[in-house]
Design a protein around this motif. Structure first.
Motif, PDB file in Angstrom:
ATOM      1  N   GLN A  94       9.743   1.518  46.994  1.00  0.00           N
ATOM      2  CA  GLN A  94       9.396   1.372  48.545  1.00  0.00           C
ATOM      3  C   GLN A  94      10.140   0.200  48.959  1.00  0.00           C
ATOM      4  N   HIS A  95      10.782  -0.616  48.151  1.00  0.00           N
ATOM      5  CA  HIS A  95      11.490  -1.700  48.881  1.00  0.00           C
ATOM      6  C   HIS A  95      12.856  -1.229  49.303  1.00  0.00           C
ATOM      7  N   ASP A  96      13.258   0.129  49.249  1.00  0.00           N
ATOM      8  CA  ASP A  96      14.672   0.466  49.794  1.00  0.00           C
ATOM      9  C   ASP A  96      14.225   1.757  50.874  1.00  0.00           C
ATOM     10  N   THR A  97      12.991   2.338  50.571  1.00  0.00           N
ATOM     11  CA  THR A  97      12.655   3.562  51.286  1.00  0.00           C
ATOM     12  C   THR A  97      11.533   3.405  52.337  1.00  0.00           C
ATOM     13  N   PHE A  98      11.551   4.055  53.200  1.00  0.00           N
ATOM     14  CA  PHE A  98      10.146   4.187  54.122  1.00  0.00           C
ATOM     15  C   PHE A  98       9.346   5.450  53.665  1.00  0.00           C
ATOM     16  N   PHE A  99       8.048   5.351  53.224  1.00  0.00           N
ATOM     17  CA  PHE A  99       7.278   6.581  52.677  1.00  0.00           C
ATOM     18  C   PHE A  99       6.337   6.726  53.763  1.00  0.00           C
ATOM     19  N   LEU A 100       6.098   7.970  54.199  1.00  0.00           N
ATOM     20  CA  LEU A 100       4.994   8.407  55.079  1.00  0.00           C
ATOM     21  C   LEU A 100       3.666   8.541  54.396  1.00  0.00           C
ATOM     22  N   SER A 101       2.617   8.224  55.216  1.00  0.00           N
ATOM     23  CA  SER A 101       1.183   8.194  54.906  1.00  0.00           C
ATOM     24  C   SER A 101       0.688   9.386  55.481  1.00  0.00           C
ATOM     25  N   ASP A 102       1.034   9.986  56.554  1.00  0.00           N
ATOM     26  CA  ASP A 102       0.457  11.228  57.059  1.00  0.00           C
ATOM     27  C   ASP A 102       1.676  11.995  57.540  1.00  0.00           C
ATOM     28  N   PRO A 103       2.093  13.197  57.133  1.00  0.00           N
ATOM     29  CA  PRO A 103       1.712  13.776  56.082  1.00  0.00           C
ATOM     30  C   PRO A 103       2.340  13.192  54.719  1.00  0.00           C
ATOM     31  N   GLU A 145       6.517  13.496  42.469  1.00  0.00           N
ATOM     32  CA  GLU A 145       7.557  12.643  43.165  1.00  0.00           C
ATOM     33  C   GLU A 145       8.288  13.352  44.057  1.00  0.00           C
ATOM     34  N   ALA A 146       8.875  14.667  43.822  1.00  0.00           N
ATOM     35  CA  ALA A 146       9.680  15.354  44.770  1.00  0.00           C
ATOM     36  C   ALA A 146       9.011  15.704  46.089  1.00  0.00           C
ATOM     37  N   GLN A 175      14.355  10.175  39.189  1.00  0.00           N
ATOM     38  CA  GLN A 175      13.172   9.668  39.958  1.00  0.00           C
ATOM     39  C   GLN A 175      12.656   8.472  39.628  1.00  0.00           C
ATOM     40  N   GLN A 176      13.187   7.756  38.590  1.00  0.00           N
ATOM     41  CA  GLN A 176      12.915   6.363  38.370  1.00  0.00           C
ATOM     42  C   GLN A 176      14.015   5.261  38.780  1.00  0.00           C
ATOM     43  N   HIS A 177      15.052   5.924  39.867  1.00  0.00           N
ATOM     44  CA  HIS A 177      16.047   5.126  40.334  1.00  0.00           C
ATOM     45  C   HIS A 177      15.604   4.210  41.396  1.00  0.00           C
ATOM     46  N   PRO A 178      16.137   2.703  41.355  1.00  0.00           N
ATOM     47  CA  PRO A 178      15.697   1.917  42.180  1.00  0.00           C
ATOM     48  C   PRO A 178      15.809   2.230  43.875  1.00  0.00           C
ATOM     49  N   ALA A 179      16.664   3.082  44.059  1.00  0.00           N
ATOM     50  CA  ALA A 179      16.780   3.289  45.365  1.00  0.00           C
ATOM     51  C   ALA A 179      15.589   4.277  45.928  1.00  0.00           C
ATOM     52  N   ARG A 180      14.685   4.756  44.956  1.00  0.00           N
ATOM     53  CA  ARG A 180      13.630   5.498  45.477  1.00  0.00           C
ATOM     54  C   ARG A 180      12.171   4.587  45.677  1.00  0.00           C
ATOM     55  N   SER A 221      11.816  15.509  52.672  1.00  0.00           N
ATOM     56  CA  SER A 221      10.895  15.448  51.576  1.00  0.00           C
ATOM     57  C   SER A 221      11.838  14.728  50.434  1.00  0.00           C
ATOM     58  N   SER A 222      11.398  13.849  49.439  1.00  0.00           N
ATOM     59  CA  SER A 222      12.154  13.302  48.240  1.00  0.00           C
ATOM     60  C   SER A 222      12.787  14.405  47.694  1.00  0.00           C
ATOM     61  N   PHE A 223      12.408  15.556  47.477  1.00  0.00           N
ATOM     62  CA  PHE A 223      13.302  16.467  46.927  1.00  0.00           C
ATOM     63  C   PHE A 223      14.762  16.901  47.323  1.00  0.00           C
ATOM     64  N   TRP A 224      14.651  17.128  48.518  1.00  0.00           N
ATOM     65  CA  TRP A 224      16.048  16.950  49.277  1.00  0.00           C
ATOM     66  C   TRP A 224      16.647  15.915  49.486  1.00  0.00           C
ATOM     67  N   ASN A 225      16.002  14.798  49.629  1.00  0.00           N
ATOM     68  CA  ASN A 225      16.657  13.580  49.887  1.00  0.00           C
ATOM     69  C   ASN A 225      17.404  13.048  48.588  1.00  0.00           C
ATOM     70  N   PHE A 226      16.497  13.236  47.362  1.00  0.00           N
ATOM     71  CA  PHE A 226      16.755  12.776  46.252  1.00  0.00           C
ATOM     72  C   PHE A 226      17.154  13.751  45.147  1.00  0.00           C
TER      73      PHE A 226
END
Length: 427
Positions: A271-280, A316-317, A264-269, A252-257
């Motif tokens: 989509q250009h730097d991170t793979f987000f899951l669609s399900d779940p 976001e978390a 939460q507005q950091h550029p590393a978060r 989860s973004s909570f434990w990772n970031f």
């Protein structure tokens, strides 16, 4: 049957005892290996012959020794090349045999050196006739009469690299229980046609060799990455570390970031730097008290920090991602450690893959491996961090190309200090 096999069988037939394969090769004027090949072929046919391997030593002339046996020793050739009026030393030294021959001829007092000659050092011969004993001894060896030389003489010639002692392996060949000068080829397999016709009853089959090793089976090999991981893991275990569980690539973004206080507005978060899951797409299970403390530090500050002063959002978390670093695992472990009633110093490490939304090229992939360590104890200092890094790289060995860094932290929820270090390897 080959000519070598036929000749060998006829010779064995004529002797009562046996014969040596080396003697057979010499008498026939053929290479010894040809006779050895015939012996091995006959042995494979069964008990046609018996052969016992033997080893013997004899002396042979080296290439230089053969040259001396033909043209004479270096010292004798030096003497024969010097005219009555003598020869300048510089001219003699230009000859191929000059340097060695000069020193040996001087030792034998066959020549003398006039250093005061007006034209420069000049060499004169002191004998008209000489006996070239070195050549005579080599000719005896060449004729197979090395036994006439004393051991001291052989060793002197060996020291001059004119002789070499060679170990020869030969076979003592005798008649076998099924000896015959005519050989019938043995069958190597039983075919359906033989069984159907009954011809197998008249065939002679080659016996099975149950001692044969057979073809070695193909085996697997360790992947280079696994070898490196095993090496690093062993180093940490030797240093007293415990391995952290890293079997959750999805985080989860909570434990990772957020738990690492990355805004939460950091550029590393992005989509250009991170793979987000669609399900779940979202995670829902969090320690609520800890989540609230993290939210408050982000929004309002606390524990000596003024915070980021923004409206922290749970949405976001909750976003699920492929973890971008193994520090998310460290954050979970430190939280778990803080829940213990009594603080216990710990040393954790992890080695596993992480994922970044990188542009793929020859030197970048969407995944790589991080090696991370966390130490929590009382009274830790920057010196402890430096000492751990120094010890790790000493055990790893010089020449490592890994990139590493370390940090020193003080956590409000832990009574001691925490040092963290990380290495990234592009495997």
């Amino acid at each position: 049957m080959s000519p070598a096999q036929e000749t060998l069988l006829r010779r064995v037939e004529k002797v009562d005892g046996g014969l040596d394969s080396q003697d057979v090769a010499t008498s026939l004027g053929v290479d010894h290996q040809a006779i050895v090949g015939a012996v091995k072929s006959l042995l494979a046919l069964g008990d046609v012959i018996s052969a016992e391997q033997r080893s013997s030593k004899h002396w042979e002339l080296t290439g230089e020794g053969c040259e001396i046996a033909e043209q004479g020793s270096h010292e004798a050739r030096v003497v024969s090349s010097i005219p009555e009026e003598g020869m300048p030393q510089s001219q003699l030294m230009k000859l191929a045999f000059g340097k060695v021959g000069f020193s040996k001829a001087m030792s034998n007092k066959w020549i003398r050196l006039d250093k005061g000659h007006e034209g420069g050092p000049r060499i004169f011969k002191t004998v008209e006739h000489l006996e070239d004993l070195v050549r005579d001894k080599l000719l005896l060896v060449q004729k197979g009469q090395a036994s006439q030389l004393e051991e001291k003489e052989k060793n002197e010639l060996k020291k001059r690299k004119l002789l070499s002692e060679v170990t020869v392996k030969s076979y003592w060949i005798t008649k076998g229980s099924c000896f015959s000068t005519t050989i019938t080829k043995q069958e190597t397999e039983l075919t359906p046609e033989m069984i159907a016709s009954g011809s197998w009853k008249e065939k002679k089959f080659k016996p099975y060799n149950f001692e044969a090793l057979g073809v070695a089976p193909d085996c697997g090999h360790l992947h280079p990455l696994m070898k490196v991981r095993t090496q690093f893991r062993q180093i940490f275990l030797e240093m007293g570390f415990t391995e952290m569980p890293t079997n959750n690539f999805i985080e989860s973004s909570f434990w990772n970031f957020d738990s690492l206080f990355q805004p939460q507005q950091h550029p590393a978060r992005d989509q250009h730097d991170t793979f987000f899951l669609s399900d779940p797409a979202q995670a829902h299970e969090f320690p609520q008290d800890y989540l609230e403390r993290v939210r408050k530090v982000h929004s309002e500050g606390g524990f000596g920090s003024q915070g980021y002063k923004y409206d922290w959002k749970i949405e976001e978390a909750q976003k699920n991602i492929l973890r971008t670093h193994t520090t998310a695992v460290s954050a979970r472990m430190l939280y778990k450690l803080a829940q213990q009633e009594k603080f216990t110093p710990v040393k954790y490490f992890s080695i596993d893959r992480v994922f970044r939304n990188e542009t793929l090229d020859a030197t970048h992939l969407a995944e790589f491996h991080q090696i991370e360590g966390v130490v929590a104890d009382y009274g830790l200092t920057l010196g402890d961090l430096m000492g751990i890094l120094h010890q790790f790289f000493n055990k790893l060995g010089e020449g490592s190309t890994s990139q590493g860094w370390g940090q020193f932290h003080s956590f409000n929820s832990l009574p001691g200090n925490v040092i963290q270090f990380k290495f990234e390897v592009g495997l």
